[in-house]
Each structure stands twice: as structure tokens, then as C-alpha cells.
Design a protein around this motif. Structure first.
Motif, mmCIF file in Angstrom:
data_model
loop_
_atom_site.group_PDB
_atom_site.id
_atom_site.type_symbol
_atom_site.label_atom_id
_atom_site.label_comp_id
_atom_site.label_asym_id
_atom_site.label_seq_id
_atom_site.Cartn_x
_atom_site.Cartn_y
_atom_site.Cartn_z
ATOM 1 N N VAL A 9 0.888 -1.195 -0.117
ATOM 2 C CA VAL A 9 -0.086 0.088 -0.130
ATOM 3 C C VAL A 9 1.015 1.303 -0.010
ATOM 4 O O VAL A 9 0.664 2.314 -0.626
ATOM 5 N N ARG A 11 3.790 1.589 -1.197
ATOM 6 C CA ARG A 11 4.376 1.806 -2.559
ATOM 7 C C ARG A 11 3.370 2.243 -3.481
ATOM 8 O O ARG A 11 3.848 3.111 -4.315
ATOM 9 N N GLN A 12 2.167 1.961 -3.441
ATOM 10 C CA GLN A 12 1.199 2.448 -4.448
ATOM 11 C C GLN A 12 1.037 3.796 -4.231
ATOM 12 O O GLN A 12 0.894 4.671 -5.068
ATOM 13 N N GLU A 15 4.363 5.764 -5.511
ATOM 14 C CA GLU A 15 4.139 5.712 -6.878
ATOM 15 C C GLU A 15 3.355 6.710 -7.498
ATOM 16 O O GLU A 15 3.701 7.571 -8.498
ATOM 17 N N GLN A 16 2.209 6.761 -6.921
ATOM 18 C CA GLN A 16 0.884 7.849 -7.430
ATOM 19 C C GLN A 16 1.278 9.117 -7.176
ATOM 20 O O GLN A 16 0.673 10.272 -7.920
ATOM 21 N N GLU A 38 8.617 -2.427 1.093
ATOM 22 C CA GLU A 38 7.570 -2.315 -0.222
ATOM 23 C C GLU A 38 7.386 -3.885 -0.907
ATOM 24 O O GLU A 38 6.331 -4.032 -1.322
#
Length: 278
Positions: A9, A11-12, A15-16, A38
Motif C-alpha cells: 500500500v 508503494r502504491q 508511486e501515485q 515495499e
């Protein structure tokens, strides 16, 4: 066993926001540590997770919701169900909820549910008050324990105790999540005080609850404040005008879409019975 979802989560989220691993070196966490986190190879310490989230402007509460797929924890869902059953005066549902926690949860949790079904014994009330009296860090659970003890019990004892732990209650007033809970507890307490003829203390408590911020955006709490204001006037000042104000508030509660709410507060205040007696 490591829960890999924590790292996935994060990492998401990273990245976003188009942030490289090197971005977090400014908070003292290496790229390799974050990379392992991650991938689910290691679990990051809480203080480091807090620093990571703070760096990307995501709160711990929001992160927790994402971790749990926006599913609230058992206790929070349980309290919502209990409140629904209480407002609808569904004794069977309350009894079922009590059976769900009886024997499988801490005794204090059992007492919260029991207080909605029947009166707590002096020993049970003492157990709760003893716990609250020595508790420094309050949460929604402690607020629920307080609510279980101040409705329908010895007024003089509850006044003394309420004065002792008042700061623990009102320090939550700036936290939006707890505002409705605080308002419900205190407004119900004021109604109970007024029912028992405690004019001075009920007025004192009302003067404090109207200062709780943001509750004016909550139509239900606004209606409840109107009911309490009218009930105080009915009990201690002008019965005719107070009764009118109470009826207006009750009608507005019904306009919320639930006749059950009106019935609940009519029963709680006993206002129609009291007015007919006069």
C-alpha cells in the motif's frame, strides 16, 4: 509473519505521487530499507512508517483504512450496530449483540452493551469508574464506557466523577471523528441531570457543550441541542415555551427520516408524560 500489504500500500501511495525512493532520505530512511519494506521482506517500525506517511501528507488513519480495504475494525462496526439498535429500541438486537461479546471480549466491553439492556449494578459501575479514573489515554472505547455509566445512575456520584474527568472528554472536541460522540454523551447527561432537577449543573454543562466546534454542521446534533435547550427551559423556567421548543426539536428529528429517533427521545425525556401531568 509479515503482513506484506503494509509495504504494498505504501508503494502504491509513493508511486501515485511520483516520488523516488531517494525522496525519503531526508527523513533518515534509506532506499534499501524502503525497498525491502515495499516488497514485503521486512516490516518497518511504527515510528519510521509515521515519518514516511508524514513526508507524503497521508495520515495514519487514512493509511489504516487503505490497509484494511476501507473496512472498519470490529469494535467500530459493533458500536455503530449497538447505537442503531438503541435508537430503534430493538431489545432483541441488543440482546444478540450482548451475546456476541459475552465471554469473548473484555468484561468492560460486555458492560457497555449490558447498560443498553438493563441497569448496571453498583459493583459494575464502580469497576468502570475505577478503570476510567486511572486511565490517562482515552479513546472511543473509554468514551463509550463513560456513556454507559452516566445515564440513569446515581446523579451525585456521576456529577463528582464527571468533574474529575471532564478534561479527558472535552480535549477531544477538536477531533472531528469524536465530536458527535462527545455531544451525544454530554447532551444525554444534561437531559438526565434536568430530569433529576439538577438545574445549576445542567446549565453549566450546556454552556460547555454549545462551545464544541463544528457540531453545528451536524443536523442531528443541532436538533438534539434544541431538544436539550427546550427541556431545560421546560424543567426550570417556562413549561409552555419549553414544551413547544421540545416538540419542534422532536419534529425535526422525525424529519431526519426516522420516526424511531423521535420515539427514542420522547421516551428518554418523558416530555409528553410530564407535560400531561401538568
Amino acid at each position: 509473519m509479515i503482513n506484506k500489504r503494509y509495504g504494498a500500500v505504501f508503494r502504491q501511495l509513493r508511486e501515485q505521487k511520483d516520488l523516488p525512493l531517494s525522496f525519503f532520505e531526508k527523513v533518515g530512511i534509506s532506499k534499501s530499507s524502503i525497498s525491502k519494506f515495499e516488497r514485503g521482506e521486512v516490516m518497518m517500525a511504527y515510528d519510521k512508517i509515521y515519518c514516511l506517511l508524514d513526508a507524503i501528507d497521508v495520515s495514519v488513519a487514512e493509511y489504516d483504512l487503505l490497509i484494511n480495504n476501507f473496512y472498519s475494525p470490529f469494535q467500530e462496526l459493533f458500536f455503530i450496530e449497538m447505537q442503531k439498535a438503541e435508537f430503534s429500541q430493538n431489545k432483541k438486537r441488543l440482546q444478540k449483540l450482548f451475546e456476541e461479546v459475552d465471554g469473548s471480549s473484555p468484561t468492560l466491553m460486555n458492560l457497555i452493551v449490558k447498560s443498553k439492556i438493563s441497569s448496571l449494578s453498583n459493583g459494575e459501575v464502580h469497576k468502570i469508574l475505577e478503570y476510567l479514573g486511572r486511565t490517562s489515554f482515552w479513546t472511543y472505547f473509554e468514551l463509550s464506557l463513560l456513556q454507559a455509566t452516566i445515564e440513569g445512575n446515581n446523579i451525585e456520584a456521576s456529577k463528582q466523577f464527571f468533574s474529575k474527568i471532564e478534561k479527558n472528554i472535552f480535549k477531544f472536541q477538536g477531533v472531528f471523528k469524536y465530536q458527535r460522540k462527545i455531544s451525544l454523551i454530554v447532551l444525554h447527561y444534561i437531559l438526565n441531570l434536568a430530569l433529576h432537577g439538577e438545574k445549576e449543573f445542567s446549565l453549566e454543562m450546556y454552556s460547555k457543550i454549545i462551545k464544541v466546534e463544528y457540531s453545528e454542521f451536524d443536523f442531528f446534533i443541532c436538533c438534539l441541542k434544541g431538544l436539550v435547550k427546550g427541556f431545560i427551559k421546560y424543567r426550570f423556567d417556562d413549561k409552555k415555551e419549553g414544551y413547544k421548543e421540545c416538540m419542534v426539536a422532536l419534529e425535526r428529528l422525525e424529519e431526519l427520516g426516522s420516526k424511531e429517533l423521535r420515539c427514542y427521545y420522547e421516551k428518554l425525556t418523558n416530555i409528553t408524560v410530564l407535560n400531561n401531568l401538568n
